[in-house]
Motif scaffolding. Structure first.
Motif, PDB file in Angstrom:
ATOM      1  N   LEU A 122       0.822  -1.296  -0.013  1.00 27.29           N
ATOM      2  CA  LEU A 122      -0.065  -0.074  -0.029  1.00 27.29           C
ATOM      3  C   LEU A 122       0.865   1.173  -0.247  1.00 27.29           C
ATOM      4  CD1 LEU A 122      -2.729  -0.991   2.582  1.00 27.29           C
ATOM      5  CD2 LEU A 122      -3.129  -0.616   0.291  1.00 27.29           C
ATOM      6  N   PRO A 123       0.589   2.184  -0.799  1.00 27.99           N
ATOM      7  CA  PRO A 123       1.241   3.472  -0.977  1.00 27.99           C
ATOM      8  C   PRO A 123       0.986   4.311   0.342  1.00 27.99           C
ATOM      9  CG  PRO A 123      -0.610   3.847  -2.393  1.00 27.99           C
ATOM     10  CD  PRO A 123      -0.376   2.305  -1.913  1.00 27.99           C
ATOM     11  N   ALA A 124       1.997   5.023   1.016  1.00 31.42           N
ATOM     12  CA  ALA A 124       1.889   5.875   2.141  1.00 31.42           C
ATOM     13  C   ALA A 124       0.848   7.125   1.639  1.00 31.42           C
ATOM     14  CB  ALA A 124       3.108   6.274   2.555  1.00 31.42           C
ATOM     15  N   PHE A 125       0.428   7.690   2.681  1.00 31.60           N
ATOM     16  CA  PHE A 125      -0.254   9.025   2.520  1.00 31.60           C
ATOM     17  C   PHE A 125       0.770  10.010   1.916  1.00 31.60           C
ATOM     18  CE2 PHE A 125      -3.546   6.951   4.907  1.00 31.60           C
ATOM     19  CZ  PHE A 125      -4.709   7.352   4.174  1.00 31.60           C
ATOM     20  N   PRO A 126       0.396  10.734   0.931  1.00 25.99           N
ATOM     21  CA  PRO A 126       1.287  11.870   0.625  1.00 25.99           C
ATOM     22  C   PRO A 126       1.733  12.643   1.764  1.00 25.99           C
ATOM     23  CG  PRO A 126      -0.459  11.729  -1.105  1.00 25.99           C
ATOM     24  CD  PRO A 126      -0.872  10.743   0.096  1.00 25.99           C
ATOM     25  N   GLY A 127       2.970  12.991   1.780  1.00 23.23           N
ATOM     26  CA  GLY A 127       3.257  13.799   2.906  1.00 23.23           C
ATOM     27  C   GLY A 127       3.423  13.042   4.339  1.00 23.23           C
ATOM     28  N   GLY A 128       3.102  11.880   4.359  1.00 22.76           N
ATOM     29  CA  GLY A 128       3.371  11.015   5.383  1.00 22.76           C
ATOM     30  C   GLY A 128       2.301  11.638   6.477  1.00 22.76           C
ATOM     31  N   ALA A 129       2.689  11.009   7.846  1.00 22.59           N
ATOM     32  CA  ALA A 129       1.848  11.215   8.989  1.00 22.59           C
ATOM     33  C   ALA A 129       1.367  12.761   9.209  1.00 22.59           C
ATOM     34  CB  ALA A 129       2.530  10.801  10.229  1.00 22.59           C
ATOM     35  N   ASN A 130       2.419  13.561   9.093  1.00 22.19           N
ATOM     36  CA  ASN A 130       2.128  14.912   9.345  1.00 22.19           C
ATOM     37  C   ASN A 130       1.087  15.993   8.657  1.00 22.19           C
ATOM     38  OD1 ASN A 130       4.113  14.950  11.412  1.00 22.19           O
ATOM     39  ND2 ASN A 130       5.752  15.299   9.780  1.00 22.19           N
ATOM     40  N   PHE A 131       0.983  15.169   7.270  1.00 22.94           N
ATOM     41  CA  PHE A 131      -0.008  15.988   6.354  1.00 22.94           C
ATOM     42  C   PHE A 131      -1.508  15.217   6.296  1.00 22.94           C
ATOM     43  CE2 PHE A 131       3.762  18.124   5.748  1.00 22.94           C
ATOM     44  CZ  PHE A 131       3.508  19.272   5.787  1.00 22.94           C
ATOM     45  N   ARG A 132      -1.741  14.261   7.015  1.00 25.42           N
ATOM     46  CA  ARG A 132      -2.712  13.253   6.907  1.00 25.42           C
ATOM     47  C   ARG A 132      -4.108  14.275   7.193  1.00 25.42           C
ATOM     48  NH1 ARG A 132      -1.939   8.222  10.826  1.00 25.42           N
ATOM     49  NH2 ARG A 132      -1.451  10.215  11.941  1.00 25.42           N
ATOM     50  N   TYR A 133      -4.002  15.158   8.224  1.00 28.03           N
ATOM     51  CA  TYR A 133      -5.009  15.708   8.611  1.00 28.03           C
ATOM     52  C   TYR A 133      -5.660  16.900   7.694  1.00 28.03           C
ATOM     53  CZ  TYR A 133      -8.191  19.004  10.837  1.00 28.03           C
ATOM     54  OH  TYR A 133      -9.334  20.055  11.443  1.00 28.03           O
ATOM     55  N   PRO A 134      -5.165  17.617   6.976  1.00 28.09           N
ATOM     56  CA  PRO A 134      -5.610  18.375   6.000  1.00 28.09           C
ATOM     57  C   PRO A 134      -6.152  17.755   4.561  1.00 28.09           C
ATOM     58  CG  PRO A 134      -2.892  18.625   6.014  1.00 28.09           C
ATOM     59  CD  PRO A 134      -3.572  17.966   7.211  1.00 28.09           C
ATOM     60  N   LEU A 135      -5.320  16.313   4.267  1.00 29.72           N
ATOM     61  CA  LEU A 135      -5.784  15.656   3.310  1.00 29.72           C
ATOM     62  C   LEU A 135      -7.248  15.040   3.550  1.00 29.72           C
ATOM     63  CD1 LEU A 135      -2.491  13.885   2.342  1.00 29.72           C
ATOM     64  CD2 LEU A 135      -3.812  15.190   0.853  1.00 29.72           C
ATOM     65  N   LEU A 136      -7.589  14.630   4.859  1.00 20.81           N
ATOM     66  CA  LEU A 136      -8.528  13.982   5.319  1.00 20.81           C
ATOM     67  C   LEU A 136      -9.837  15.188   5.075  1.00 20.81           C
ATOM     68  CD1 LEU A 136     -10.333  11.995   6.967  1.00 20.81           C
ATOM     69  CD2 LEU A 136      -9.635  13.095   8.937  1.00 20.81           C
ATOM     70  N   VAL A 137      -9.361  16.434   5.299  1.00 22.32           N
ATOM     71  CA  VAL A 137     -10.372  17.560   5.115  1.00 22.32           C
ATOM     72  C   VAL A 137     -10.581  17.453   3.798  1.00 22.32           C
ATOM     73  CG1 VAL A 137     -10.967  19.725   5.479  1.00 22.32           C
ATOM     74  CG2 VAL A 137      -9.684  18.650   7.035  1.00 22.32           C
ATOM     75  N   LEU A 138      -9.735  17.659   2.800  1.00 25.90           N
ATOM     76  CA  LEU A 138      -9.882  17.648   1.379  1.00 25.90           C
ATOM     77  C   LEU A 138     -10.687  16.470   0.799  1.00 25.90           C
ATOM     78  CD1 LEU A 138      -6.631  19.326   0.241  1.00 25.90           C
ATOM     79  CD2 LEU A 138      -8.722  20.201   0.317  1.00 25.90           C
ATOM     80  N   ALA A 139     -10.478  15.323   1.089  1.00 27.29           N
ATOM     81  CA  ALA A 139     -10.991  14.191   0.730  1.00 27.29           C
ATOM     82  C   ALA A 139     -12.472  13.998   1.256  1.00 27.29           C
ATOM     83  CB  ALA A 139     -10.079  12.953   1.194  1.00 27.29           C
TER      84      ALA A 139
END
Length: 439
Positions: free
Chosen positions: A410-427
């Protein structure tokens, strides 16, 4: 840089189960000791949910000396709060898995999903777990132009995989099963079902105890150090183990950076209504089947043993729970069942689960003697229980089934753990908008 809050303390009282219908109807209250001082063992398992409990049970049954560490209480996290729905298949459809991974790998993943259901049934039987397993799961199609896709999916599973437990529902059929104007068709999976999730977790803990697992509650792990012997550090205690299994899912936090880069915690919410009469319950959902719909921000619901509607739905764009969960979930509940506008809600609770970029479980060897299993993406009751068994098999020298998941890469989330939150908001904003617009 963004950082997420400590989900073990952000929304809940440490050491106390969420004020849920499940906690109110649990078969037992656990009171395992807190770990103090230094302890040595063959395998240390972190997490008292399905993954950790299953790993501990299966390892102890094979003769390993196992210590299980739970930061709160057994079944405190998603394993004790979820919708209780179980069925074969992965979170991703077989047709998509065939395109991604090829037919042979997709077949292996399908076979493992059947293994997960067989394992669940055997554990319930062998350990006499009273968790109210009830057969039948309906997938309700919320878009008219997707109904034929449901029919095609049934045929694909029948012809390619030999799975003959799916029944197609047209619009009249779905209305006979689910008394809601929201759906245009669907399927019944007679090989699926639903259960009381917290009582399942408590039953697995009882099985692990029976085989000699030493369970410690209120024993939060702060860090671990890799090596030939893994050193697990807690406030006031240390565990030294030959192997480590992490089954922390949405409550992993910063414990393991590699797992954190591949999983993202999200929140989900459920309400429980007042009890219905037998006729009222049957008129709402026929034959006490569980139901999940085809929205990306999914609605899922079922009737409890005492005929309450347990309804999960709604989305949030942060890690904090809504102040009024009952009101928050009432809105999607009334979109599905407008006739329930005057029904009392007796319970409302939330919890955190973990998703991955491809909505497939993340099973990995973080180090030669360190295993991690998380990211079930809302499909974890049976699959997490199987994942614990697969970790046990791998430690015992038989890694074939574990590797079916490990080689997904599985690919990691872009930006790793530190940027998961803003990606969550956008998605979540994007997919919620798609649900509302019907695109």
């Amino acid at each position: 840089m963004f950082s997420s809050p400590d989900l073990l303390t952000a929304n809940d009282t440490p050491g106390v189960h969420a004020n849920s219908y499940y906690a109110a109807t649990a078969n037992r209250q656990t009171d395992f000791p807190q770990l103090k001082g230094e302890v040595a063992c063959d395998v240390c398992v972190i997490g008292g949910g399905y993954t950790g409990l299953s790993a501990a049970l299966h390892l102890s049954a094979r003769g390993y000396d196992v210590v299980l560490l739970e930061a709160n209480r057994v079944g405190w996290g998603a394993s004790g709060r979820n919708g209780g729905q179980v069925g074969p298949g992965q979170r991703v459809g077989q047709e998509s898995l065939e395109r991604r991974h090829g037919k042979a790998h997709a077949r292996a993943l399908w076979d493992l999903s059947l293994d997960s259901m067989n394992l669940l049934r055997s554990l319930i039987h062998d350990y006499q777990i009273d968790c109210d397993f009830t057969p039948g799961l309906v997938e309700a199609v919320h878009r008219k132009d997707w109904v034929e896709d449901a029919r095609d999916h049934i045929e694909h599973l029948r012809l390619v995989y030999g799975y003959d437990k799916l029944e197609f529902l047209d619009q009249d059929g779905i209305r006979a099963c689910v008394n809601s104007p929201a759906y245009f068709g669907g399927t019944i999976n007679h090989g699926s079902g639903h259960l009381h999730p917290l009582n399942l977790a408590l039953g697995l803990a009882g099985g692990a105890e029976r085989h000699g697992t030493r369970i410690f509650e209120m024993s939060r792990v702060q860090s671990y150090e890799q090596g030939d012997t893994v050193t697990i550090k807690l406030d006031g205690g240390t565990v030294r183990a030959k192997y480590l299994v992490m089954g922390c899912n949405g409550y992993l936090g910063a414990l393991d950076g590699e797992t954190a880069r591949h999983t993202m915690p999200i929140n989900n919410f459920i309400v429980a209504t007042e009890p219905f009469s037998e006729s009222e319950a049957e008129n709402l959902i026929a034959s006490r089947r569980a139901v999940a719909d085809t929205k990306f921000v999914i609605n899922y619901f079922r009737l409890s043993a005492d005929r309450r509607l347990l309804f999960g739905g709604g989305e949030t764009y942060g890690y904090k729970f809504p102040e009024d969960i009952k009101s928050f979930v009432r809105k999607p509940m009334l979109e599905v069942f407008p006739q329930l506008k005057d029904v009392r809600l007796d319970y409302g609770w939330g919890g955190s689960l973990a998703i991955t970029t491809k909505r497939m479980p993340y099973l990995a060897r973080v180090a030669p003697n360190v295993y991690s299993a998380s990211g079930y993406s809302g499909h974890g009751v049976a699959m997490a229980t199987l994942a614990g068994q697969l970790c046990a098999e791998a430690i015992d020298g038989t890694a074939g089934r574990f590797d079916v998941f490990d080689k997904i890469r599985l690919p990691a989330f872009p930006g790793g753990a530190n940027f998961r939150y803003p990606l969550l908001v956008l998605a979540m904003t994007w997919f919620a908008m798609r649900d509302r617009l019907g695109i």
